[in-house]
Design a protein around this motif. Structure first.
Motif, PDB file in Angstrom:
ATOM      1  N   TYR A   1      -4.304  -8.607   1.962  1.00  0.00           N
ATOM      2  CA  TYR A   1      -5.286  -8.477   3.046  1.00  0.00           C
ATOM      3  C   TYR A   1      -6.338  -9.583   2.958  1.00  0.00           C
ATOM      4  O   TYR A   1      -6.692 -10.194   3.962  1.00  0.00           O
ATOM      5  CB  TYR A   1      -5.983  -7.122   3.007  1.00  0.00           C
ATOM      6  N   LEU A   2      -6.826  -9.832   1.752  1.00  0.00           N
ATOM      7  CA  LEU A   2      -7.846 -10.877   1.578  1.00  0.00           C
ATOM      8  C   LEU A   2      -7.290 -12.260   1.915  1.00  0.00           C
ATOM      9  O   LEU A   2      -7.979 -13.078   2.549  1.00  0.00           O
ATOM     10  CB  LEU A   2      -8.393 -10.853   0.153  1.00  0.00           C
TER      11      LEU A   2
ATOM     12  N   TRP B   1       0.845  -1.198   0.000  1.00  0.00           N
ATOM     13  CA  TRP B   1       0.000   0.000   0.000  1.00  0.00           C
ATOM     14  C   TRP B   1       0.883   1.251   0.000  1.00  0.00           C
ATOM     15  O   TRP B   1       0.611   2.217  -0.701  1.00  0.00           O
ATOM     16  CB  TRP B   1      -0.930  -0.012   1.211  1.00  0.00           C
TER      17      TRP B   1
ATOM     18  N   ILE C   1      -4.430  -5.286  -1.456  1.00  0.00           N
ATOM     19  CA  ILE C   1      -5.761  -5.858  -1.232  1.00  0.00           C
ATOM     20  C   ILE C   1      -5.714  -7.378  -1.300  1.00  0.00           C
ATOM     21  O   ILE C   1      -6.322  -8.067  -0.470  1.00  0.00           O
ATOM     22  CB  ILE C   1      -6.774  -5.276  -2.238  1.00  0.00           C
ATOM     23  N   ASN C   2      -4.961  -7.919  -2.244  1.00  0.00           N
ATOM     24  CA  ASN C   2      -4.831  -9.385  -2.353  1.00  0.00           C
ATOM     25  C   ASN C   2      -4.219  -9.975  -1.088  1.00  0.00           C
ATOM     26  O   ASN C   2      -4.655 -11.022  -0.605  1.00  0.00           O
ATOM     27  CB  ASN C   2      -4.013  -9.767  -3.579  1.00  0.00           C
TER      28      ASN C   2
ATOM     29  N   THR D   1      -8.712   0.571   3.577  1.00  0.00           N
ATOM     30  CA  THR D   1      -8.405   0.622   2.147  1.00  0.00           C
ATOM     31  C   THR D   1      -9.666   0.918   1.347  1.00  0.00           C
ATOM     32  O   THR D   1      -9.662   1.790   0.468  1.00  0.00           O
ATOM     33  CB  THR D   1      -7.789  -0.718   1.692  1.00  0.00           C
ATOM     34  N   ASN D   2     -10.729   0.210   1.646  1.00  0.00           N
ATOM     35  CA  ASN D   2     -11.980   0.417   0.919  1.00  0.00           C
ATOM     36  C   ASN D   2     -12.546   1.813   1.152  1.00  0.00           C
ATOM     37  O   ASN D   2     -13.079   2.437   0.235  1.00  0.00           O
ATOM     38  CB  ASN D   2     -13.003  -0.654   1.284  1.00  0.00           C
TER      39      ASN D   2
ATOM     40  N   ARG E   1      -1.829  -0.958  -4.958  1.00  0.00           N
ATOM     41  CA  ARG E   1      -3.112  -1.184  -4.301  1.00  0.00           C
ATOM     42  C   ARG E   1      -3.641  -2.608  -4.470  1.00  0.00           C
ATOM     43  O   ARG E   1      -4.092  -3.220  -3.508  1.00  0.00           O
ATOM     44  CB  ARG E   1      -4.157  -0.179  -4.815  1.00  0.00           C
TER      45      ARG E   1
ATOM     46  N   LEU F   1      -8.145  -3.712   5.428  1.00  0.00           N
ATOM     47  CA  LEU F   1      -8.994  -3.781   4.233  1.00  0.00           C
ATOM     48  C   LEU F   1     -10.135  -2.768   4.327  1.00  0.00           C
ATOM     49  O   LEU F   1     -10.473  -2.113   3.338  1.00  0.00           O
ATOM     50  CB  LEU F   1      -9.542  -5.195   4.041  1.00  0.00           C
TER      51      LEU F   1
END
Length: 91
Positions: free
Chosen positions: A58-59, A46, A55-56, A77-78, A51, A74
């Motif tokens: 975090y998921l 990040w 995100i990948n 981020t969103n 980005r 996450l």
């Protein structure tokens, strides 16, 4: 959990973001169950404006541990990605 977090901080202390990502990637290869390492690597991504990679990670961390701190990362981020200033679009 706390010990792993401290270990990862020591592992990446004083490194550039790219070097820290490389070290965390090695750590993840050896410890694929480490949601904390994925979260930390996501935070480094990040910081580099990567980005999608953040995100990948975090998921992936959330899949391993639904109570991971990646949940908060996450969410933040969103919120950042969803923000827009209506005044800029409607002068």
């Amino acid at each position: 959990m706390q010990n792993e977090q401290q270990e990862l901080r020591e592992l990446t202390r004083g490194l550039t973001a790219d070097e820290a990502i490389a070290r965390l990637t090695e750590y993840i290869a050896e410890h694929p169950e480490s949601d904390e390492a994925l979260t930390m690597r996501g935070m480094r991504y990040w910081g580099l404006s990567r980005r999608a990679d953040a995100i990948n990670d975090y998921l992936a961390a959330i899949r391993l541990n639904p109570e991971s701190r990646a949940v908060q990362a996450l969410k933040a981020t969103n919120e950042i990605l969803d923000f827009y200033n209506k005044d800029l679009f409607n002068p």
